[in-house]
Scaffold this motif. Structure first.
Motif, PDB file in Angstrom:
ATOM      1  N   GLY A 193      -0.794   7.602   7.113  1.00 32.03           N
ATOM      2  CA  GLY A 193      -1.100   8.981   7.743  1.00 32.03           C
ATOM      3  C   GLY A 193      -2.558   9.420   7.556  1.00 32.03           C
ATOM      4  O   GLY A 193      -2.877  10.008   8.596  1.00 32.03           O
ATOM      5  N   ARG A 194      -3.051   8.951   6.393  1.00 30.78           N
ATOM      6  CA  ARG A 194      -4.528   9.370   6.557  1.00 30.78           C
ATOM      7  C   ARG A 194      -5.456   8.493   7.313  1.00 30.78           C
ATOM      8  O   ARG A 194      -6.116   8.870   7.696  1.00 30.78           O
ATOM      9  N   LEU A 195      -4.885   7.305   7.571  1.00 33.57           N
ATOM     10  CA  LEU A 195      -5.579   6.274   8.552  1.00 33.57           C
ATOM     11  C   LEU A 195      -5.514   7.009  10.011  1.00 33.57           C
ATOM     12  O   LEU A 195      -6.477   6.897  10.704  1.00 33.57           O
ATOM     13  N   ALA A 222      -8.949   5.395  -0.945  1.00 32.20           N
ATOM     14  CA  ALA A 222      -8.626   5.699  -2.261  1.00 32.20           C
ATOM     15  C   ALA A 222      -7.028   5.467  -2.467  1.00 32.20           C
ATOM     16  O   ALA A 222      -6.798   5.046  -3.292  1.00 32.20           O
ATOM     17  N   LEU A 223      -6.238   5.678  -1.527  1.00 37.40           N
ATOM     18  CA  LEU A 223      -4.807   5.646  -1.264  1.00 37.40           C
ATOM     19  C   LEU A 223      -4.481   4.214  -1.398  1.00 37.40           C
ATOM     20  O   LEU A 223      -3.914   3.570  -2.251  1.00 37.40           O
ATOM     21  N   ALA A 224      -5.312   3.137  -0.566  1.00 33.44           N
ATOM     22  CA  ALA A 224      -5.160   1.910  -0.464  1.00 33.44           C
ATOM     23  C   ALA A 224      -5.402   1.179  -1.785  1.00 33.44           C
ATOM     24  O   ALA A 224      -4.721   0.179  -2.001  1.00 33.44           O
ATOM     25  N   ASP A 225      -6.466   1.820  -2.302  1.00 34.43           N
ATOM     26  CA  ASP A 225      -6.980   1.281  -3.706  1.00 34.43           C
ATOM     27  C   ASP A 225      -5.775   1.463  -4.990  1.00 34.43           C
ATOM     28  O   ASP A 225      -5.858   0.888  -5.922  1.00 34.43           O
ATOM     29  N   PHE A 258       0.821  -1.294   0.193  1.00 37.50           N
ATOM     30  CA  PHE A 258       0.073  -0.072  -0.140  1.00 37.50           C
ATOM     31  C   PHE A 258       0.911   1.314  -0.106  1.00 37.50           C
ATOM     32  O   PHE A 258       1.917   1.210   0.498  1.00 37.50           O
ATOM     33  N   PRO A 259       0.360   2.275  -0.610  1.00 40.87           N
ATOM     34  CA  PRO A 259       1.099   3.576  -0.646  1.00 40.87           C
ATOM     35  C   PRO A 259       1.479   4.116   0.845  1.00 40.87           C
ATOM     36  O   PRO A 259       0.806   3.934   1.720  1.00 40.87           O
TER      37      PRO A 259
END
Length: 444
Positions: free
Chosen positions: A85-87, A143-146, A79-80
């Motif tokens: 950080g987003r989580l 969206a990042l994980a995707d 994952f990116p």
């Protein structure tokens, strides 16, 4: 200097939030002194301290998945890096009190008495938030994980966080000497993972593999969890991908070994030797971890890979003597009716290309010493080393003898070839051996 205006402090905070972990750590160290800082730098230090605290807590909370979000990760599950950080931002919006409690838990952590239950709860909450899209930050994290292996997959990894966290801590024990107690703990974790979701075992082992310095050693962990299965059985399970990936990696490393040439240079030789070393370790890991059958799904393929590896390595090692003969050329002279001898040929200057080729193959010869025994080419390597050392010693002695003669043939060329011999000595032996050749040449 007065404290920074709020607008400028906001800019500093944004820059610090975007900085890599190492940069934040370095900046915090630089600003750690209490003396010599004006009001503006004190304000900057406060910003950096808050960010460092956030990152420590975030890294500890998300330790079960952080390796999956490492920069440059190329595994099947990835994952990116910005996902973490987003989580964490999403969690702070969803459960600010529990996140603050996590700060205190991490700051006061005691390995003997502290329990990670709160950290595991936050991971489960993050997993559900990803699945439900509870707030805008969770949606952004999804969206990042995707962009990697998918938000759904990351959510399932977070559901396994409690088991993964404890298992990561036990990896050193599980990779060491196997005992009944160690195996029992691993099998219990394996069963607990299966209870959470029937198809979660691959995610669990991928998370563990991401934390291994030698990723192929995950096969040892899998085999211990499954009581050393046969290769045919493991190849029929949902964990077959781990074995297939290792076999494919061995093939790619063998391809690099087969494509190696004496024009690859010393760096190319070192890279090839490293690829060979890893391929040997991966093959050995298969042989130690599984009950292999020569007719098994993977056993037959491994036998072919081992043969290919040994044959390719031996072919390159046999080429060492030829390369040295071109770097340090000889000419044949007759010493008697039935006696011929090769002496240094000094009719032309040393060829730098030939010297570089010899250095390349000697580098490969030396760098494969750690792999030769397990790789099945120890005898070929020993023979190549013996021939190379004998050729080098004889050439140096004969050239020095020629230099010391009353009428040396080509003294300048002889010294040039001795310099080549010194360079080869540095690779074949060490820098002291090379310096000895140079000193002997200067004294001749």
């Amino acid at each position: 200097m007065s404290p920074l205006p709020d607008a400028k402090l906001k800019i500093v905070r944004a820059l610090v939030e975007q900085a890599p972990d190492k940069a934040v750590s370095t900046l915090l160290m630089a600003l750690s002194s209490d003396s010599g800082l004006d009001a503006g730098l004190i304000a900057v230090r406060a910003v950096v301290e808050v960010e460092a605290r956030e990152r420590r807590t975030r890294a500890t909370v998300f330790a079960p998945i952080s390796a999956l979000c490492a920069r440059g990760r190329t595994g099947r599950l990835a994952f990116p890096p910005k996902t973490l950080g987003r989580l964490w931002t999403a969690l702070k919006l969803e459960a600010p009190d529990r996140c603050e409690a996590a700060h205190h838990l991490v700051a006061e952590w005691d390995a003997e008495t502290s329990r990670p239950d709160l950290l595991d709860d936050l991971c489960r909450l993050a997993g559900r938030g990803l699945a439900d899209g509870r707030n805008g930050e969770f949606i952004a994290a999804a969206a990042l994980a995707d962009e990697g292996s998918g938000a759904g997959t990351l959510s399932r990894c977070l559901e396994l966080a409690a088991i993964t966290r404890r298992s990561i801590a036990r990896l050193p024990d599980w990779l060491g000497r196997v005992t009944d107690e160690k195996a029992a703990l691993l099998r219990l974790a394996f069963k607990d993972v299966a209870k959470i979701a029937p198809d979660s075992e691959p995610l669990f082992f991928e998370s563990l593999a991401a934390n291994l310095a030698e990723p192929w050693r995950i096969l040892h962990i899998i085999a211990m969890a499954m009581a050393r299965p046969s290769d045919t059985y493991l190849a029929s399970t949902e964990l077959a991908g781990f074995g297939e990936d290792l076999l494919a990696d061995i093939d790619s490393r063998l391809d690099l070994l087969k494509r190696f040439t004496r024009d690859a240079g010393a760096d190319g030789a070192r890279a090839t030797a490293e690829a060979l070393h890893v391929a040997v370790q991966e093959i050995v890991e298969f042989e130690r971890s599984l009950n292999l059958s020569p007719e098994g799904v993977w056993g037959r393929r491994l036998i072919a890979q081992r043969r290919t590896l040994a044959a390719a390595a031996e072919a390159h090692l046999r080429a060492v003597d030829d390369a040295m003969s071109h770097a340090l050329p000889l000419q044949t002279v007759r010493l008697g009716p039935r006696t011929l001898k090769g002496i240094p040929r000094l009719t032309a200057e040393p060829d730098p290309k030939m010297a570089e080729r010899a250095i390349t193959l000697l580098t490969l010869l030396q760098e494969t010493r750690v792999s030769a025994a397990a790789g099945g080419f120890a005898s070929a390597r020993s023979k190549a080393l013996e021939i190379a050392e004998a050729r080098l010693d004889e050439y140096i002695d004969d050239t020095l003898h020629d230099l010391r003669a009353e009428a040396p043939r080509e003294p300048e060329r002889a010294r040039a070839f001795l310099e080549v011999a010194a360079q080869l000595s540095a690779v074949l032996r060490d820098d002291k051996a090379a310096q000895l050749v140079r000193r002997r040449a200067a004294a001749a």
